[in-house]
Motif scaffolding. Structure first.
Motif, PDB file in Angstrom:
ATOM      1  N   GLY A   9       0.798  -1.233   0.000  1.00  0.00           N
ATOM      2  CA  GLY A   9       0.000   0.000   0.000  1.00  0.00           C
ATOM      3  C   GLY A   9       0.825   1.273   0.000  1.00  0.00           C
ATOM      4  O   GLY A   9       0.274   2.372   0.003  1.00  0.00           O
ATOM      5  N   SER A  10       2.130   1.142  -0.032  1.00  0.00           N
ATOM      6  CA  SER A  10       2.975   2.320   0.142  1.00  0.00           C
ATOM      7  C   SER A  10       3.236   3.096  -1.146  1.00  0.00           C
ATOM      8  O   SER A  10       3.543   4.283  -1.103  1.00  0.00           O
ATOM      9  N   ARG A  11       3.138   2.423  -2.273  1.00  0.00           N
ATOM     10  CA  ARG A  11       3.479   3.080  -3.555  1.00  0.00           C
ATOM     11  C   ARG A  11       2.446   2.704  -4.617  1.00  0.00           C
ATOM     12  O   ARG A  11       1.684   1.748  -4.445  1.00  0.00           O
ATOM     13  N   GLY A  12       2.468   3.454  -5.738  1.00  0.00           N
ATOM     14  CA  GLY A  12       1.738   3.072  -6.947  1.00  0.00           C
ATOM     15  C   GLY A  12       0.254   2.824  -6.734  1.00  0.00           C
ATOM     16  O   GLY A  12      -0.450   3.617  -6.087  1.00  0.00           O
ATOM     17  N   ILE A  13      -0.207   1.724  -7.290  1.00  0.00           N
ATOM     18  CA  ILE A  13      -1.639   1.396  -7.248  1.00  0.00           C
ATOM     19  C   ILE A  13      -2.093   1.213  -5.790  1.00  0.00           C
ATOM     20  O   ILE A  13      -3.175   1.675  -5.401  1.00  0.00           O
ATOM     21  N   GLY A  14      -1.280   0.550  -4.984  1.00  0.00           N
ATOM     22  CA  GLY A  14      -1.650   0.298  -3.589  1.00  0.00           C
ATOM     23  C   GLY A  14      -1.862   1.593  -2.819  1.00  0.00           C
ATOM     24  O   GLY A  14      -2.802   1.713  -2.033  1.00  0.00           O
ATOM     25  N   ALA A  33       7.131  -3.701   1.867  1.00  0.00           N
ATOM     26  CA  ALA A  33       8.233  -4.648   2.070  1.00  0.00           C
ATOM     27  C   ALA A  33       9.413  -3.974   2.757  1.00  0.00           C
ATOM     28  O   ALA A  33       9.822  -4.384   3.850  1.00  0.00           O
ATOM     29  N   SER A  34       9.975  -2.915   2.149  1.00  0.00           N
ATOM     30  CA  SER A  34      11.217  -2.357   2.699  1.00  0.00           C
ATOM     31  C   SER A  34      11.371  -0.840   2.553  1.00  0.00           C
ATOM     32  O   SER A  34      12.186  -0.250   3.254  1.00  0.00           O
ATOM     33  N   ASN A  35      10.636  -0.210   1.650  1.00  0.00           N
ATOM     34  CA  ASN A  35      10.832   1.220   1.391  1.00  0.00           C
ATOM     35  C   ASN A  35      10.052   2.052   2.428  1.00  0.00           C
ATOM     36  O   ASN A  35       8.906   2.435   2.205  1.00  0.00           O
ATOM     37  N   ASN A  87      -5.417  -7.548  -1.696  1.00  0.00           N
ATOM     38  CA  ASN A  87      -4.154  -8.237  -1.985  1.00  0.00           C
ATOM     39  C   ASN A  87      -3.560  -7.605  -3.237  1.00  0.00           C
ATOM     40  O   ASN A  87      -3.928  -7.944  -4.363  1.00  0.00           O
ATOM     41  N   ASN A  88      -2.664  -6.648  -3.004  1.00  0.00           N
ATOM     42  CA  ASN A  88      -2.138  -5.831  -4.111  1.00  0.00           C
ATOM     43  C   ASN A  88      -0.641  -6.002  -4.329  1.00  0.00           C
ATOM     44  O   ASN A  88      -0.155  -5.811  -5.449  1.00  0.00           O
ATOM     45  N   ALA A  89       0.116  -6.355  -3.272  1.00  0.00           N
ATOM     46  CA  ALA A  89       1.584  -6.422  -3.413  1.00  0.00           C
ATOM     47  C   ALA A  89       1.961  -7.357  -4.553  1.00  0.00           C
ATOM     48  O   ALA A  89       1.404  -8.444  -4.691  1.00  0.00           O
ATOM     49  N   ASN A 152       5.716 -16.620 -15.666  1.00  0.00           N
ATOM     50  CA  ASN A 152       5.578 -16.660 -14.202  1.00  0.00           C
ATOM     51  C   ASN A 152       4.464 -15.723 -13.736  1.00  0.00           C
ATOM     52  O   ASN A 152       3.573 -16.111 -12.973  1.00  0.00           O
ATOM     53  N   TYR A 153       4.503 -14.494 -14.232  1.00  0.00           N
ATOM     54  CA  TYR A 153       3.556 -13.457 -13.798  1.00  0.00           C
ATOM     55  C   TYR A 153       2.139 -13.793 -14.286  1.00  0.00           C
ATOM     56  O   TYR A 153       1.167 -13.717 -13.518  1.00  0.00           O
ATOM     57  N   SER A 154       2.029 -14.192 -15.562  1.00  0.00           N
ATOM     58  CA  SER A 154       0.707 -14.540 -16.103  1.00  0.00           C
ATOM     59  C   SER A 154       0.108 -15.714 -15.337  1.00  0.00           C
ATOM     60  O   SER A 154      -1.082 -15.727 -15.011  1.00  0.00           O
ATOM     61  N   TYR A 185      -1.844  -1.592 -18.531  1.00  0.00           N
ATOM     62  CA  TYR A 185      -0.612  -0.849 -18.225  1.00  0.00           C
ATOM     63  C   TYR A 185      -0.944   0.389 -17.388  1.00  0.00           C
ATOM     64  O   TYR A 185      -1.731   1.241 -17.828  1.00  0.00           O
ATOM     65  N   VAL A 186      -0.341   0.469 -16.205  1.00  0.00           N
ATOM     66  CA  VAL A 186      -0.583   1.599 -15.309  1.00  0.00           C
ATOM     67  C   VAL A 186       0.754   2.273 -15.010  1.00  0.00           C
ATOM     68  O   VAL A 186       1.778   1.595 -14.814  1.00  0.00           O
ATOM     69  N   ASP A 187       0.718   3.590 -14.993  1.00  0.00           N
ATOM     70  CA  ASP A 187       1.953   4.377 -14.815  1.00  0.00           C
ATOM     71  C   ASP A 187       2.397   4.371 -13.353  1.00  0.00           C
ATOM     72  O   ASP A 187       1.884   5.140 -12.528  1.00  0.00           O
ATOM     73  N   THR A 188       3.318   3.470 -13.009  1.00  0.00           N
ATOM     74  CA  THR A 188       3.867   3.369 -11.643  1.00  0.00           C
ATOM     75  C   THR A 188       5.357   3.029 -11.758  1.00  0.00           C
ATOM     76  O   THR A 188       5.870   2.791 -12.856  1.00  0.00           O
ATOM     77  N   ASP A 189       6.006   2.904 -10.593  1.00  0.00           N
ATOM     78  CA  ASP A 189       7.420   2.499 -10.593  1.00  0.00           C
ATOM     79  C   ASP A 189       7.603   1.168 -11.325  1.00  0.00           C
ATOM     80  O   ASP A 189       8.626   0.937 -11.973  1.00  0.00           O
TER      81      ASP A 189
END
Ligand code: NAP
Length: 242
Positions: A9-14, A33-35, A87-89, A152-154, A185-189
């Motif tokens: 939830g810290s960045r981007g879509i989350g 996670a870590s940032n 569940n976004n991460a 893997n991702y799909s 496609y979403v504009d995030t990191d």
């Protein structure tokens, strides 16, 4: 008090989802996670909406970290309820399958699919007891169409959609809904390494989406107005897959 837990939830879509749910009046648990710096920024933005924001760092691919973090939160909040779970991460580890390394396969599966399993199983117990709850899983167009370099991702996102449909049927009688949102496609990191100018030609709307455009769909699925929608997938992809 009712809380929404947003993984990643810290960045981007989350982050956009945290802000949308905060504007609906939910207190927010921001997992990351870590940032830490990005998480602190997200916390300040959520609190500016007039609700509480708890930072809860843990690795969604680690069952022991999940258990420890959620147990600790529950002890500190005995009367509060995680009414919404998003569940976004997620991560990308793209490679052609013939070259794909074991860790590229396992890390993506661990984050998306095992993360979904371990967190949802834990949070669902209270939802079942209270006969209320909303679960939204962030899938992807990649899980619907398949994309080269992303076996893997799909696979992880297609499996997440299958789990969404199965779980929706298990808990429907308990007034819990379970749905997925599949962004294009979403504009995030996560997409900063992609060539937007090249790719936008493939998108009927002609541009990448914004995190907020995904968050609005999540907000709708969480709202009372969506109480008869469960086991479904809403695409937010500018017409890329319709
Ligand atoms: P992002 O900008 O890269 O942000 C990822 C978020 O997930 C960060 O908050 C990150 O925390 C967290 N995270 C990553 N691995 C984690 C782990 N193991 N445990 C806990 N948190 C973890 O990503 P995004 O673009 O917003 O994407 C959000 C979700 O939408 C992902 O599941 C992604 O696959 C999916 N999606 C994205 C797109 C797109 O075009 N962007 C399209 C379809 C689907 P840290 O800040 O601590 O690293």
């Amino acid at each position: 008090m009712n809380y929404a837990l947003v993984t990643g939830g810290s960045r981007g879509i989350g982050r956009a989802i945290c802000l949308e749910l905060a504007s609906m009046g939910y207190h927010i648990i921001i997992n990351y996670a870590s940032n830490r710096q990005a998480a602190q920024e997200a916390k300040a933005l959520v609190e500016a909406k007039g609700v509480r924001a708890d930072l809860l760092p843990f690795d969604v691919s680690s069952p022991t970290d999940i258990e420890k973090a959620l147990e600790g939160w529950k002890e500190a909040h005995p009367d509060d309820f995680i009414a919404v779970l998003v569940n976004n991460a997620g991560i990308r580890r793209d490679n052609m399958l013939v070259l794909m390394q074991d860790d590229e396969w396992n890390e993506v599966m661990g984050t998306t699919l095992n993360g979904f399993f371990h967190i949802t199983r834990r949070v669902l117990k209270d939802m079942v007891r209270r006969r209320a709850g909303r679960i939204v899983n962030i899938a992807s167009v990649s899980g619907l169409t398949g994309l080269p370099g992303q076996a893997n991702y799909s696979a992880s996102r297609a499996a997440l959609i299958g789990a969404t449909k199965a779980l929706a049927k298990e808990v429907a009688a308990r007034k819990i809904t379970v749905n997925a949102v599949a962004p294009g496609y979403v504009d995030t990191d996560m997409t900063h390494d992609l060539d937007q100018d090249k790719l936008k030609g493939q998108i009927p709307v002609g541009r990448f989406g914004t995190p907020e455009e995904v968050a609005y769909a999540v907000g709708f699925l969480v709202s009372e107005r969506a109480s008869y929608i469960t086991g479904d997938v809403i695409s937010v992809n500018g017409g890329l897959y319709t």
